[in-house]
Design a protein around this motif. Structure first.
Motif, PDB file in Angstrom:
ATOM      1  N   LYS A  58      -4.013   7.015  -3.836  1.00  0.00           N
ATOM      2  CA  LYS A  58      -5.379   7.516  -3.827  1.00  0.00           C
ATOM      3  C   LYS A  58      -5.390   8.931  -3.265  1.00  0.00           C
ATOM      4  CE  LYS A  58      -8.779   4.590  -3.143  1.00  0.00           C
ATOM      5  NZ  LYS A  58      -9.685   3.596  -2.493  1.00  0.00           N
ATOM      6  N   GLU A 114     -13.732  -1.327  -3.574  1.00  0.00           N
ATOM      7  CA  GLU A 114     -13.132  -1.230  -2.244  1.00  0.00           C
ATOM      8  C   GLU A 114     -14.099  -1.816  -1.228  1.00  0.00           C
ATOM      9  OE1 GLU A 114     -12.023   2.709  -0.932  1.00  0.00           O
ATOM     10  OE2 GLU A 114     -11.381   1.990   1.044  1.00  0.00           O
ATOM     11  N   ASN A 140      -8.867  -2.331   3.170  1.00  0.00           N
ATOM     12  CA  ASN A 140      -8.164  -1.393   4.052  1.00  0.00           C
ATOM     13  C   ASN A 140      -7.455  -2.147   5.168  1.00  0.00           C
ATOM     14  OD1 ASN A 140      -9.038   1.450   3.176  1.00  0.00           O
ATOM     15  ND2 ASN A 140     -10.984   0.334   3.280  1.00  0.00           N
ATOM     16  N   GLU A 198     -10.490  10.004  -4.904  1.00  0.00           N
ATOM     17  CA  GLU A 198     -11.557   9.548  -4.020  1.00  0.00           C
ATOM     18  C   GLU A 198     -12.606  10.642  -3.857  1.00  0.00           C
ATOM     19  OE1 GLU A 198     -10.243   6.985  -0.529  1.00  0.00           O
ATOM     20  OE2 GLU A 198      -9.022   8.762  -0.311  1.00  0.00           O
ATOM     21  N   ASP A 233      -3.342   5.084   0.604  1.00  0.00           N
ATOM     22  CA  ASP A 233      -4.649   5.709   0.791  1.00  0.00           C
ATOM     23  C   ASP A 233      -4.496   7.137   1.326  1.00  0.00           C
ATOM     24  OD1 ASP A 233      -7.386   5.817   0.871  1.00  0.00           O
ATOM     25  OD2 ASP A 233      -7.629   4.228   2.349  1.00  0.00           O
ATOM     26  N   GLU A 268      -4.942  -1.419   0.889  1.00  0.00           N
ATOM     27  CA  GLU A 268      -4.849   0.037   1.030  1.00  0.00           C
ATOM     28  C   GLU A 268      -4.273   0.372   2.392  1.00  0.00           C
ATOM     29  OE1 GLU A 268      -8.401   2.206   0.080  1.00  0.00           O
ATOM     30  OE2 GLU A 268      -8.518   1.343  -1.941  1.00  0.00           O
TER      31      GLU A 268
HETATM   32 CA    CA Z   1      -9.476   3.187   1.678  1.00  0.00          CA
END
Ligand code: CA
Ligand code: C2E
Ligand code: CA
Ligand code: CA
Length: 272
Positions: A196, A58, A113, A232, A175, A145
């Motif tokens: 996530k 990421e 992101n 996460e 996310d 994301e």
């Molecule tokens: Ca993220």
């Protein structure tokens, strides 16, 4: 009493001024941060728990401020969003992430992101296409994301954008799953490639019964829908074991690796 009240009011006012002043200052500095090359991407590995291999990274934005040192994205992303600067900054992140990933020694995926505000003017599909073309990155290696707020605002417009991007072969992940009010209903609205699970649930593993129940429920539902789940914020072995036991497919967190500028160390990593 009266004068105390007035003082209280004055004090409050002065504090407000300071906050507003700081925001304006940061906005001003953010404007030059791009041209002065003060931004950098760090990368954090995601581990596939079946194979024990790192499968993707990421991209996390870092701002090296000339006087204040490292400013965290939690502080400056909201300012960038309020001021409209998230457009050019987000585009830089997208291009830079694709550029670097295209040069990696291993074809890991790269997750970027995307702020809900980057959906607003409808240019996202073109910007994604441009970033892929300029870098030569295989679209299947790019993952965006997004948070559920993307579908909360202007759902129709944003779904169209998501579908256009997904049709290019780019993957879409949800996310911070579980933190909003309607995460579940959005799984019906769009075929996410991945969800996530927010670190606030993972933090309470392995002993907290509520966290266990929630993650188990998310995991069962994801399996029924054919969506992969990633956890996460995994910091301990005990959390990792609990997640494996719940059929969690992927993990990300300090236990596996902290975000860092250099990713070469992972080229040979295989975790049992
Ligand atoms: Ca993220
Ligand atoms: P996020 O997308 O949920 O990213 C995960 C955050 O958790 C990152 O914080 C990461 O460093 C941190 N983290 C990872 N593993 C662990 C762990 O084991 N324990 C703990 N306590 N934390 C962990 P970071 O880098 O400070 O980023 C914060 C947020 O800023 C991100 O949350 C994301 O919403 C936003 N952000 C970062 N980069 C970008 C970007 O390029 N564009 C946009 N729009 N937002 C970004
Ligand atoms: Ca997250
Ligand atoms: Ca977050």
């Amino acid at each position: 009493v009266k004068s105390e009240g007035r003082n209280g009011w004055c004090f409050y006012h002065a504090e407000m001024d300071a906050v507003v002043q700081q925001r304006l200052e940061m906005e001003h500095e953010l404007r030059t941060a791009l041209s002065e090359q003060q931004f950098q991407l760090h990368f954090q590995p995601l581990l596939n728990l079946d194979s024990g291999e790192v499968v993707s990274f990421e991209a996390l934005l870092r701002w090296h401020h000339p006087h204040r040192g490292m400013v965290s994205p939690g502080e400056f992303i909201p300012v960038a969003e309020d001021s409209g600067l998230i457009g050019p900054i987000g585009d830089w992140v997208l291009r830079e992430a694709c550029r670097q990933a295209a040069q990696w020694p291993t074809p890991w995926r790269i997750a970027v992101n995307i702020s809900p505000l980057q959906f607003r003017d409808g240019s996202l599909p073109r910007l994604v296409k441009d970033a892929l073309k300029a870098s030569g990155l295989d679209p299947r290696r790019l993952e965006l994301e997004i948070t559920e707020s993307v579908l909360l605002a202007d759902e129709k417009h944003n779904l169209k954008i998501l579908n256009t991007v997904r049709d290019m072969g780019v993957r879409i992940a949800m996310d911070d799953f579980g933190t909003g009010y309607s995460s579940l209903s959005y799984l019906r609205a769009f075929p996410f490639d991945k969800i996530k699970i927010d670190q606030s649930f993972v933090r309470d593993l392995p002993h907290d019964q509520n966290a266990l129940s929630i993650i188990r429920a998310i995991s069962d539902m994801a399996e029924a829908l054919g969506v992969h789940i990633t956890a996460e914020g995994v910091e301990t072995e005990a959390q990792m074991e609990a997640l494996k036991a719940m059929n969690c497919r992927e993990a990300q967190g300090y236990l596996i690796g902290r975000p860092a500028a250099a990713i070469e160390a992972y080229a040979a990593v295989k975790v049992a």
